[in-house]
Design an enzyme around this catalytic site. Sequence first.
Site, mmCIF file in Angstrom:
data_model
loop_
_atom_site.group_PDB
_atom_site.id
_atom_site.type_symbol
_atom_site.label_atom_id
_atom_site.label_comp_id
_atom_site.label_asym_id
_atom_site.label_seq_id
_atom_site.Cartn_x
_atom_site.Cartn_y
_atom_site.Cartn_z
ATOM 1 N N LYS A 1 -5.983 -25.138 -52.478
ATOM 2 C CA LYS A 1 -6.063 -25.342 -53.934
ATOM 3 C C LYS A 1 -6.343 -24.063 -54.707
ATOM 4 O O LYS A 1 -6.746 -23.041 -54.151
ATOM 5 C CB LYS A 1 -7.062 -26.442 -54.241
ATOM 6 C CG LYS A 1 -6.429 -27.809 -53.921
ATOM 7 C CD LYS A 1 -7.129 -28.955 -54.540
ATOM 8 C CE LYS A 1 -6.316 -30.231 -54.239
ATOM 9 N NZ LYS A 1 -7.146 -31.425 -54.322
ATOM 10 N N ARG B 1 -9.149 -33.950 -46.538
ATOM 11 C CA ARG B 1 -7.716 -34.141 -46.818
ATOM 12 C C ARG B 1 -7.043 -32.776 -46.785
ATOM 13 O O ARG B 1 -7.371 -31.909 -47.591
ATOM 14 C CB ARG B 1 -7.596 -34.792 -48.193
ATOM 15 C CG ARG B 1 -6.193 -35.138 -48.619
ATOM 16 C CD ARG B 1 -6.200 -35.679 -50.041
ATOM 17 N NE ARG B 1 -4.863 -36.024 -50.474
ATOM 18 C CZ ARG B 1 -3.985 -35.144 -50.898
ATOM 19 N NH1 ARG B 1 -4.278 -33.852 -50.957
ATOM 20 N NH2 ARG B 1 -2.783 -35.541 -51.280
HETATM 21 N N1 HH2 Z 1 -5.365 -33.776 -54.130
HETATM 22 C C1 HH2 Z 1 -4.056 -33.915 -54.399
HETATM 23 C C2 HH2 Z 1 -3.442 -35.173 -54.411
HETATM 24 N N2 HH2 Z 1 -4.140 -36.283 -54.107
HETATM 25 N N3 HH2 Z 1 -6.165 -37.297 -53.443
HETATM 26 C C3 HH2 Z 1 -7.465 -37.205 -53.122
HETATM 27 N N4 HH2 Z 1 -8.156 -38.296 -52.776
HETATM 28 N N5 HH2 Z 1 -8.118 -35.978 -53.139
HETATM 29 C C4 HH2 Z 1 -7.480 -34.828 -53.468
HETATM 30 O O1 HH2 Z 1 -8.125 -33.757 -53.488
HETATM 31 C C5 HH2 Z 1 -6.085 -34.897 -53.809
HETATM 32 C C6 HH2 Z 1 -5.453 -36.187 -53.798
HETATM 33 C C7 HH2 Z 1 -3.256 -32.689 -54.695
HETATM 34 O O2 HH2 Z 1 -2.738 -32.135 -53.508
HETATM 35 P P1 HH2 Z 1 -1.249 -32.377 -52.965
HETATM 36 O O3 HH2 Z 1 -1.033 -33.829 -52.685
HETATM 37 O O4 HH2 Z 1 -0.997 -31.478 -51.832
HETATM 38 O O5 HH2 Z 1 -0.291 -31.872 -54.121
HETATM 39 P P2 HH2 Z 1 0.588 -32.617 -55.207
HETATM 40 O O6 HH2 Z 1 -0.334 -33.435 -56.053
HETATM 41 O O7 HH2 Z 1 1.240 -31.492 -55.960
HETATM 42 O O8 HH2 Z 1 1.576 -33.500 -54.492
#
Ligand code: HH2
Length: 292
Positions: free
Chosen positions: A236, A270
């Site tokens: 992040k 995660r």
């Molecule tokens: N971070 C993201 C998405 N969903 N859910 C939870 N519970 N906690 C988190 O920290 C979290 C989440 C963002 O990361 P990512 O899914 O890799 O990216 P994107 O939202 O661009 O798909």
Amino acid sequence: MLTPGALPPAAAAAVFRCRRFTLPLAREALVVGVLNVTPDSFSDGGRYLDPGAACDRAHAMAQEGAAIVEVGGESSRPGARPVPEAEELRRVLPVIRRLARELPIPIAVDTWKLRVAEAALDAGADLVNDITALRHGPALAEAAARAGAGLVLMHMQGTPETMQRDPAYGDVVREVGEALESAAARAEAAGVAPEAIAVDPGIGFGKTAGHTLELLRRLEVLCALGRPVMVGVSRKAFLGTILGDPVEDRLEGTLAAGAAAILKGAALLRTHDVRPMVRVARVLAAIARGAP
Ligand code: HH2
């Protein structure tokens, strides 16, 4: 009202129940492997649009020691706009349907939309990760309860489109903790079993790097809520702020922040980098036990 240290982290439920699976939490922190079937996710966008490639990646993460694989069909990166429901369903359903037959571990769906959650549960998902923590009402929790599924409630200030413009808090840890406890109470009122609920401070969701570091520094306060805490530090932006590295070069930062979260009591990490995070969690668990 939160009282720091009121309950030791050990008071959190010793298991996390997600439909077909009951995951033990006492032994070591569990790793949730992120699988985004989107064109635009901030780190793995565009890599797993083909359902075959997505399923291969899910199997690889399970082999690497992931305890859960989480499938997401909508990016929530800062500035992202909601994806139409039909498109999100088109992205996630074939992958969830196939993984539900093949994968030996629980499948989570990352969605805040009721219809997507219901369809994913019908397709065999075991838990729902709601990044809005029931902001749209109790129906999502009711759907999870009907299915006996797990439910992750994540804190976010604002919406992905606007959340990073000017996030502001008095005491970020207290406010996030109170919001999460209130969401968890609403989930229980909607019928979700307490052992099926996890909470997540929402790293980077309406938080400056300073807010994120304060949340990690005092994460034990959130763990003292007595619920399993999930933390998503993986690759992040705050890591880029500290080290100056681009998204594809944030592994050490991810592992350092993940280790700090585990030492503060986080139960679920995660992450995109499953194998190294699992190995960190295993070594930390061995140190905590004082035995290999
Ligand atoms: N971070 C993201 C998405 N969903 N859910 C939870 N519970 N906690 C988190 O920290 C979290 C989440 C963002 O990361 P990512 O899914 O890799 O990216 P994107 O939202 O661009 O798909």
